[in-house]
Design a protein around this motif. Structure first.
Motif, short mmCIF file in Angstrom:
data_model
loop_
_atom_site.label_atom_id
_atom_site.label_comp_id
_atom_site.label_asym_id
_atom_site.label_seq_id
_atom_site.Cartn_x
_atom_site.Cartn_y
_atom_site.Cartn_z
N GLN A 89 -21.22 10.53 67.10
CA GLN A 89 -22.34 11.37 67.56
C GLN A 89 -23.55 10.51 67.97
OE1 GLN A 89 -23.62 14.34 64.76
NE2 GLN A 89 -25.21 15.09 66.17
N TYR A 90 -23.83 9.50 67.13
CA TYR A 90 -24.97 8.61 67.42
C TYR A 90 -24.74 7.87 68.75
CZ TYR A 90 -27.97 4.50 67.15
OH TYR A 90 -28.88 3.51 67.45
N VAL A 91 -23.51 7.35 68.95
CA VAL A 91 -23.22 6.61 70.18
C VAL A 91 -23.33 7.55 71.38
CG1 VAL A 91 -21.43 5.38 71.48
CG2 VAL A 91 -21.83 4.81 69.08
N SER A 136 -29.86 -13.19 67.69
CA SER A 136 -28.82 -14.15 68.05
C SER A 136 -29.38 -15.49 68.56
CB SER A 136 -27.86 -13.54 69.07
OG SER A 136 -28.55 -13.11 70.22
N TRP A 137 -30.42 -15.44 69.41
CA TRP A 137 -31.00 -16.72 69.87
C TRP A 137 -31.71 -17.45 68.73
CZ3 TRP A 137 -30.27 -19.98 73.68
CH2 TRP A 137 -29.73 -19.53 74.88
N LEU A 138 -32.43 -16.65 67.90
CA LEU A 138 -33.14 -17.28 66.77
C LEU A 138 -32.13 -17.89 65.80
CD1 LEU A 138 -35.99 -14.68 66.14
CD2 LEU A 138 -36.09 -16.84 67.42
N GLY A 198 -20.58 -0.34 61.26
CA GLY A 198 -20.78 0.07 62.65
C GLY A 198 -22.25 0.28 62.95
N PHE A 199 -22.51 1.27 63.82
CA PHE A 199 -23.88 1.52 64.29
C PHE A 199 -24.72 2.26 63.23
CE2 PHE A 199 -21.48 0.91 68.17
CZ PHE A 199 -22.35 0.18 68.97
N THR A 200 -24.05 3.07 62.42
CA THR A 200 -24.79 3.89 61.47
C THR A 200 -25.16 3.06 60.24
OG1 THR A 200 -23.48 5.76 62.23
CG2 THR A 200 -24.71 6.06 60.17
N GLY A 201 -26.40 3.15 59.83
CA GLY A 201 -26.80 2.55 58.56
C GLY A 201 -27.11 1.07 58.60
N ILE A 202 -27.47 0.55 59.77
CA ILE A 202 -27.80 -0.89 59.86
C ILE A 202 -29.01 -1.21 58.98
CG2 ILE A 202 -28.57 -2.77 61.39
CD1 ILE A 202 -26.94 -1.49 63.64
N ALA A 203 -30.02 -0.35 59.06
CA ALA A 203 -31.25 -0.62 58.28
C ALA A 203 -30.93 -0.63 56.78
CB ALA A 203 -32.32 0.41 58.59
N LEU A 255 -28.29 -5.79 65.19
CA LEU A 255 -27.43 -6.87 64.70
C LEU A 255 -27.10 -7.79 65.85
CD1 LEU A 255 -25.16 -4.79 62.29
CD2 LEU A 255 -27.04 -6.34 61.69
N PRO A 256 -26.84 -9.07 65.55
CA PRO A 256 -26.50 -9.67 64.27
C PRO A 256 -27.71 -9.98 63.38
CG PRO A 256 -26.65 -11.38 65.91
CD PRO A 256 -26.89 -10.08 66.62
N ALA A 257 -27.38 -10.18 62.10
CA ALA A 257 -28.29 -10.81 61.14
C ALA A 257 -27.43 -11.76 60.32
CB ALA A 257 -28.91 -9.74 60.25
N1 LIG Z 1 -32.24 -9.57 70.65
C1 LIG Z 1 -31.22 -9.16 69.72
C2 LIG Z 1 -30.49 -7.93 70.27
C3 LIG Z 1 -29.52 -7.34 69.24
C4 LIG Z 1 -29.04 -5.95 69.67
O1 LIG Z 1 -29.66 -5.26 70.52
N2 LIG Z 1 -27.92 -5.53 69.06
C5 LIG Z 1 -27.38 -4.23 69.37
C6 LIG Z 1 -25.89 -4.31 69.57
S1 LIG Z 1 -25.42 -4.99 71.12
C7 LIG Z 1 -27.57 -3.30 68.18
O2 LIG Z 1 -27.69 -3.75 67.05
N3 LIG Z 1 -27.57 -2.00 68.44
C8 LIG Z 1 -27.69 -1.03 67.42
C9 LIG Z 1 -27.76 0.35 67.99
O3 LIG Z 1 -27.42 0.54 69.15
O4 LIG Z 1 -28.12 1.24 67.21
C10 LIG Z 1 -30.26 -10.33 69.51
O5 LIG Z 1 -30.12 -11.18 70.41
O6 LIG Z 1 -29.68 -10.44 68.42
#
Ligand SMILES: N[C@@H](CCC(=O)N[C@@H](CS)C(=O)NCC(=O)O)C(=O)O
Length: 291
Positions: free
Chosen positions: A132-134, A72-74, A44-49, A59-61
């Motif tokens: 909580q983060y959201v 996503s575009w890259l 989820g949102f926590t711990g992406i790094a 994300l995405p990666a």
């Molecule tokens: N420019 C990036 C934007 C990616 C982005 O902003 N992802 C959001 C999810 S919609 C995210 O990872 N959010 C993490 C957070 O809210 O902590 C892409 O196109 O991939």
């Protein structure tokens, strides 16, 4: 070259395991379009790094045989460049700016009001560790307002969104896909707005009979089996239906029901083709009542 035809995708998920991020959704469809299997790294949102080894907070990666791409575009551009013999995503240089324009419009028209309406569901459906983060980050995004207050107001105004999607309906009335005969990345970017919405829409945003349903159903059904669940890629069991919005007295008509008339939506093939419009603007026939 992707090992075993598989590319690793770092997902951004709700507690149900269904993807929430529109950017991740567009990337899932892009990878499926290129014919790859997905090796999904959940979370989820926590711990992406931490999950991405300190590479990204968004994300995405993807990781393709050890090669990371983060945006996503890259990712879409990388896939077309690296795999030119597979179906193309960005089929012409004009697709990117036109898609960015369409997507910007869809975010303003639809994601804006839907984000407000569904923000409590968005938080409640996220992983418990993310609540909580959201709450904190999204309240800050919403100018310091409480999610509950914004959501109550947004839900009361849900019926105002469908009429604003008319330009999109008009395009899909005469085009099977934005990509023509086959979907391309423009379809997946537009679709990502509705996939995002279906991941959080505890009550439906569109009426049962919305003409967008044809394109949406076909797009949700694409790539059966790729998401690791039954049905198309967009049919994860955690998704909500988009259709079934109940209108109240005084709500606007959700979409234009009379036949299209006017310069944008009809082709001038001679006087007969513009007669109905001419009769209306010259007063020979009554204009349909404005809804
Ligand atoms: N420019 C990036 C934007 C990616 C982005 O902003 N992802 C959001 C999810 S919609 C995210 O990872 N959010 C993490 C957070 O809210 O902590 C892409 O196109 O991939």
């Amino acid at each position: 070259m992707a090992k075993n035809n598989t590319i690793t995708l770092y997902d951004l998920q709700l507690a149900s395991g269904c993807t929430i991020s529109p950017f991740v959704w567009a990337t899932k469809y892009a990878l499926a379009h290129k014919g790859f299997d997905l090796d999904i790294v959940p979370g989820g949102f926590t711990g992406i790094a931490e999950r991405t080894g300190g590479r990204s907070e968004r994300l995405p990666a993807i990781v393709d045989d050890g090669h990371w791409v983060l945006d996503s575009w890259l990712i879409a551009e990388y896939l077309d460049e690296k795999y030119p013999d597979r179906p193309t995503l960005i089929t012409d240089p004009s697709v990117k700016p036109l898609t960015e324009f369409m997507e910007g419009w869809l975010w303003r028209t639809a994601i804006g009001p839907w984000f407000a309406a569904y923000i409590v569901d968005y938080r409640d459906l996220s992983l418990p560790v993310d609540h909580q983060y959201v709450t904190e980050t999204r309240e800050r995004m919403l100018g310091g307002r409480k999610l509950e207050e914004v959501s109550k107001e947004g839900k009361a105004k849900l019926a105002e969104v469908p009429p604003t999607l008319e330009p999109f309906r008009a395009v899909l009335k005469t085009n099977k896909w934005l990509g023509g005969d086959k979907p391309n990345y423009a379809d997946y970017r537009a679709l990502s707005v509705f996939l995002w919405c279906a991941s959080v829409a505890a009550i439906p945003p569109l009426t049962e009979d919305d003409p967008l349903r044809d394109w949406l159903d076909r797009a949700f059904d694409l790539f059966p089996g790729v998401g690791g669940h039954a049905g198309g890629l967009g049919r994860h069991p955690g998704m909500h239906t988009l259709f079934g919005l109940k209108l109240k007295e005084g709500d606007p008509e959700p979409f234009v029901k009379a036949g299209a008339i006017g310069g944008l939506q009809t082709r001038n093939t001679g006087i007969a083709s513009t007669k109905a419009e001419t009769d209306q603007i010259t007063g020979k026939a009554e204009a349909p009542a404005a809804s």
